[in-house]
Design an enzyme around this catalytic site. Structure first.
Site, short mmCIF file in Angstrom:
data_model
loop_
_atom_site.label_atom_id
_atom_site.label_comp_id
_atom_site.label_asym_id
_atom_site.label_seq_id
_atom_site.Cartn_x
_atom_site.Cartn_y
_atom_site.Cartn_z
N SER A 250 68.80 26.03 25.51
CA SER A 250 69.46 24.73 25.53
C SER A 250 70.95 24.92 25.83
O SER A 250 71.42 26.05 25.95
CB SER A 250 69.29 24.03 24.19
OG SER A 250 70.14 24.65 23.24
N LYS A 251 71.64 23.80 25.91
CA LYS A 251 73.07 23.86 26.22
C LYS A 251 73.82 24.75 25.23
O LYS A 251 74.81 25.37 25.56
CB LYS A 251 73.67 22.45 26.17
CG LYS A 251 73.39 21.66 27.43
CD LYS A 251 74.48 20.63 27.67
CE LYS A 251 74.18 19.84 28.93
NZ LYS A 251 73.75 18.47 28.66
N ARG A 252 73.30 24.80 24.00
CA ARG A 252 73.96 25.62 22.97
C ARG A 252 73.95 27.11 23.33
O ARG A 252 74.71 27.89 22.80
CB ARG A 252 73.31 25.39 21.61
CG ARG A 252 74.16 24.51 20.71
CD ARG A 252 73.41 24.08 19.48
NE ARG A 252 72.43 23.06 19.83
CZ ARG A 252 71.19 23.02 19.37
NH1 ARG A 252 70.76 23.94 18.55
NH2 ARG A 252 70.38 22.05 19.73
#
Ligand code: GLU
Length: 481
Positions: A250-252
């Site tokens: 994910s973006k994280r």
């Protein structure tokens, strides 16, 4: 029947690696079967869609070499089509107007939660009488359109990746909204599942290839195909891309969009190659380096894994290195010039070209990513050089100073320097000063480049000589030692 597949990104963010990998599989499948690969931009979500994201997606696909045969088609320009389909579903009794307010739905969901039930719409407005409808309208409520989902249905399909998949109607959350509220009895903005099915029917898509996170949507969509009396396409749900911890990337996790990878200096060819391996393997599993065209000749969903695909930076780096090392020197030089310019190094791309190519010849085999070239070649562009710790410690030895001053005086008689001259000087100094050849070479390297390890010493020396830097560096080192 000729194969028609599509990639249908939503322009609510930059081109994500997951979408790009799905695009790769669609492209490979289309090319393998001589079919068509269609690009559809799913921009019905007006609040979150942005033109700059559309541009980033188109540029990313183009950069990767995933050329499309039709499109880009924009859902926002096809709203009439979705309205017509919604009307058909209403007319045939497959869909109805639901007047529940947000507050009522919220109350329903908290009651379900209190009873420890999964949240779902309880189909309360499925059978409203015309009088009840009129009363809600009179109150000024704006309806959404819901599509009826039979709780007792079992939806089954033969997935090209996962084999037989079956889904119970009762697990789909109740009758689903297919169009948002709008005034009067008009039909509002269509929602994802409806727009996708209407488009896939209209574009005669034969195989829907998309991420595993869409499985529940597929079950809903099959019901829509049936209600619209259309043939159901084949489905392939590709494995998710996972991070190191085995969770969905994910973006994280930092870098996830194709433009990020591009900026980090990965080549399009290497990234596309790596993405084909995220879930697929060649029948010859030792073969890991191939172009998209080569992979297309062997691609089949039989060899797509249904387990998640872990993103492996080491492997991507290795593949990128393989591509960079295989590039012809002039092409690699072209790709590196912008990095050197951005680093502020002084050179003339035209008149210095032979020297630049010599430099690329030297450092090219050690590159993993393009920007690595900046640090690797800094000493060849700058006037002075800082000794690193190891080189500094090496220079403390008296023998290092002896070696360097002998080399410096030998150089006085060399207005020009060939590779043979350089070898001879090292040999002579080793002999005359009775030093180990390794020590002479390490001292010379430390003085010239500030480090005791690095690429070919003679080549490095000649490159510095061509810029008039070798004598200068020797003198600087002698001053310090
Ligand atoms: N717009 C959807 C997405 O980006 C497309 C899914 C599909 O391929 O149907 O996830």
């Amino acid at each position: 029947m000729s194969v028609r597949v599509r990639i249908a990104p939503s322009p609510t963010g930059n081109l994500h690696i997951g979408t790009a990998r799905t695009a790769v599989f669609n492209w490979l499948f289309a090319r393998r079967h001589g079919g068509q690969f269609i690009l559809r931009v799913e921009d019905t979500d007006k609040e979150r869609s942005r033109p700059e994201y559309t541009q980033n997606i188109l540029e990313g696909l183009t950069w990767l070499g995933l050329n499309w045969d039709e499109g880009p088609l924009f859902q926002s320009k096809r709203l009439d089509l979705y309205r017509k389909a919604t009307q058909t579903l209403l007319d045939k009794g497959f869909a109805y107007r639901c007047y529940s307010t947000e507050a009522e739905l919220e109350e329903m969901r908290s009651a379900q939660k209190a009873r420890r039930e999964a949240p779902r719409y309880d189909n309360r407005h499925r059978n409203l009488t015309p009088e009840q409808q009129a009363a809600f309208e009179a109150e000024g409520r704006r309806p959404v359109i819901r599509f009826k989902i039979d709780d007792n249905r079992e939806i089954v399909w033969n997935d090209m990746v996962r084999g037989k998949v079956s889904w119970r109607g009762s697990d789909l959350g109740g009758d689903m909204v297919i169009a948002r509220a709008s005034g009067e009895d008009a039909i509002g903005q269509p929602l994802y599942n409806l727009a996708v099915v209407v488009d896939d029917i209209d574009m005669q898509i034969t195989h829907v290839i998309r991420g595993e996170d869409h499985i529940a949507n597929t079950a809903k969509q099959i019901l829509l195909y049936e209600a619209l009396s259309a043939a159901v396409p084949e489905f392939a749900h590709t494995p998710l891309i996972l991070n190191k911890e085995g969770k969905k990337l994910s973006k994280r996790d930092g870098v996830t969009s194709i433009s990020d990878f591009q900026q980090m200096g990965y080549t399009a060819e290497a990234l596309a190659n790596y993405m084909t391996l995220l879930g697929w393997s060649s029948p010859d599993s030792t073969k890991e380096i191939f172009t998209l065209d080569e992979a297309a000749q062997e691609f089949s969903f039989e060899r797509v894994n249904n387990a998640g695909a872990k993103f492996d930076w080491d492997k991507l780096n290795w593949i990128n290195g393989q591509y960079l090392h295989a590039l012809p020197v002039p092409e690699l030089t072209d790709r590196l010039i912008p990095y050197w310019q951005a680093a502020g190094f002084e050179f003339d791309p035209v008149s210095d070209r032979p020297w630049l190519e010599q430099l690329v010849n030297l450092i090219g085999p050690s590159l993993t990513r393009l920007p690595d070239a900046v640090e690797m070649s800094r000493v060849f562009f700058t006037q002075t050089v800082e000794l690193n710790e190891e080189a500094g410690a090496h220079m403390q030895q008296a023998a290092a100073g002896d070696a360097l001053s002998a080399i410096a005086s030998a150089l006085e008689s060399h207005e020009s320097l060939t590779s043979d001259d350089a070898q001879t000087i090292i040999k002579q100094v080793t002999k005359e000063k009775n030093l180990k050849k390794g020590l002479v070479m390490r001292s010379l390297r430390a003085a010239l480049t500030g480090e005791v390890h690095g690429p070919d010493l003679i080549e490095s020396w000649l490159l510095l000589r061509a810029r008039g830097l070798d004598r200068l560096r020797l003198q600087q080192a002698l001053k310090k030692s």
